[in-house]
Design a protein around this motif. Structure first.
Motif, PDB file in Angstrom:
ATOM      1  N   HIS A  53      21.188  38.554  23.530  1.00 58.24           N
ATOM      2  CA  HIS A  53      19.827  39.029  23.317  1.00 58.24           C
ATOM      3  C   HIS A  53      18.641  38.012  23.289  1.00 58.24           C
ATOM      4  O   HIS A  53      17.681  38.104  24.232  1.00 58.24           O
ATOM      5  CB  HIS A  53      19.605  39.879  22.136  1.00 58.24           C
ATOM      6  CG  HIS A  53      18.593  40.926  22.317  1.00 58.24           C
ATOM      7  ND1 HIS A  53      17.142  40.305  21.811  1.00 58.24           N
ATOM      8  CD2 HIS A  53      18.165  42.065  22.366  1.00 58.24           C
ATOM      9  CE1 HIS A  53      16.428  41.273  21.700  1.00 58.24           C
ATOM     10  NE2 HIS A  53      16.865  42.313  22.444  1.00 58.24           N
ATOM     11  N   SER A  60      10.625  44.038  24.792  1.00 58.39           N
ATOM     12  CA  SER A  60      10.710  45.307  24.377  1.00 58.39           C
ATOM     13  C   SER A  60      10.860  46.534  25.459  1.00 58.39           C
ATOM     14  O   SER A  60      11.455  47.401  25.174  1.00 58.39           O
ATOM     15  CB  SER A  60       9.379  45.719  23.622  1.00 58.39           C
ATOM     16  OG  SER A  60       8.308  45.489  24.208  1.00 58.39           O
ATOM     17  N   GLU A  63      14.550  46.925  26.286  1.00 48.20           N
ATOM     18  CA  GLU A  63      15.370  47.151  25.313  1.00 48.20           C
ATOM     19  C   GLU A  63      16.493  48.519  25.632  1.00 48.20           C
ATOM     20  O   GLU A  63      17.544  48.451  25.371  1.00 48.20           O
ATOM     21  CB  GLU A  63      14.685  47.597  24.054  1.00 48.20           C
ATOM     22  CG  GLU A  63      14.154  46.510  23.198  1.00 48.20           C
ATOM     23  CD  GLU A  63      15.426  45.627  22.610  1.00 48.20           C
ATOM     24  OE1 GLU A  63      16.328  45.985  22.445  1.00 48.20           O
ATOM     25  OE2 GLU A  63      15.284  44.453  22.653  1.00 48.20           O
ATOM     26  N   TRP A  66      19.103  47.104  27.736  1.00 48.18           N
ATOM     27  CA  TRP A  66      19.715  46.061  27.038  1.00 48.18           C
ATOM     28  C   TRP A  66      20.798  46.772  25.997  1.00 48.18           C
ATOM     29  O   TRP A  66      21.866  46.688  26.018  1.00 48.18           O
ATOM     30  CB  TRP A  66      18.871  45.240  26.115  1.00 48.18           C
ATOM     31  CG  TRP A  66      19.549  44.435  24.964  1.00 48.18           C
ATOM     32  CD1 TRP A  66      19.968  44.711  23.653  1.00 48.18           C
ATOM     33  CD2 TRP A  66      20.756  43.350  25.383  1.00 48.18           C
ATOM     34  NE1 TRP A  66      20.692  44.130  23.458  1.00 48.18           N
ATOM     35  CE2 TRP A  66      21.059  43.175  24.082  1.00 48.18           C
ATOM     36  CE3 TRP A  66      20.953  42.580  26.547  1.00 48.18           C
ATOM     37  CZ2 TRP A  66      21.957  42.143  24.055  1.00 48.18           C
ATOM     38  CZ3 TRP A  66      21.784  41.758  26.596  1.00 48.18           C
ATOM     39  CH2 TRP A  66      22.246  41.282  25.335  1.00 48.18           C
ATOM     40  N   ASN A  67      20.230  47.836  25.503  1.00 47.24           N
ATOM     41  CA  ASN A  67      21.193  48.903  24.586  1.00 47.24           C
ATOM     42  C   ASN A  67      22.210  49.358  25.338  1.00 47.24           C
ATOM     43  O   ASN A  67      23.349  49.472  24.672  1.00 47.24           O
ATOM     44  CB  ASN A  67      20.278  49.925  23.715  1.00 47.24           C
ATOM     45  CG  ASN A  67      19.065  49.094  22.848  1.00 47.24           C
ATOM     46  OD1 ASN A  67      19.413  48.208  22.256  1.00 47.24           O
ATOM     47  ND2 ASN A  67      17.980  49.827  22.448  1.00 47.24           N
TER      48      ASN A  67
END
Length: 153
Positions: A53, A60, A63, A66-67
């Motif tokens: 990360h 943002s 995200e 990414w999550n």
């Protein structure tokens, strides 16, 4: 063959899919020295997720992708950890059973890499050119990037 299986088991169980890529010396210290077992394995996966990360400079706006990627890493790590615990717990197995266990682990790893790729592609596509260069460098290491530096040797 047993040494190769142990090395593969260590590489996969300690890292979890893309967590297998080589981490430079600036990676979290816990990734290399966490204790064995479920808690240590989970800590290694979480350390690798946090490292990536930061390394990829996730914004943002990225995200959600990414999550999704991080969740697949966690799931893959959990699956591989369970399979290796089962393998470790099995005693007095025949050579045939040993090979079947190894085939199950190899197939789970291949399936996990496919899931990881499916989650990584939208994330990678959302990265800026600078972030893509960081990802390319981070994931492409000598030897294919499939072993962490401390696993070699």
């Amino acid at each position: 063959m047993k040494k190769a299986l142990v090395m593969l088991a260590t590489a996969i169980s300690m890292s979890g899919a893309f967590a297998q890529t080589s981490a430079p010396a600036s990676a979290p210290a816990g990734a290399a020295s966490a204790p064995a077992g479920k808690a240590g394995h989970e800590r290694n996966v979480e350390d690798r997720i946090a490292y990536l990360h930061t390394q990829l400079k996730i914004t943002s706006a990225q995200e959600s992708q990414w999550n999704a990627f991080a969740d697949v890493m966690r799931g893959n790590g959990e699956t591989m950890g369970q399979l290796f615990q089962e393998r470790k717990a099995a005693t007095n197995v025949s050579a045939l059973d040993d090979m079947k266990q190894y085939a199950t682990i190899a197939q789970a790893h291949a399936d996990g890499m496919k899931r990881l790729l499916d989650a990584f592609e939208p994330l990678y596509n959302s990265l800026s050119p600078e972030q893509k260069k960081l990802a390319d460098t981070t994931f492409h290491q000598p030897g294919g990037g499939h072993h962490r530096q401390h696993d070699k040797g």
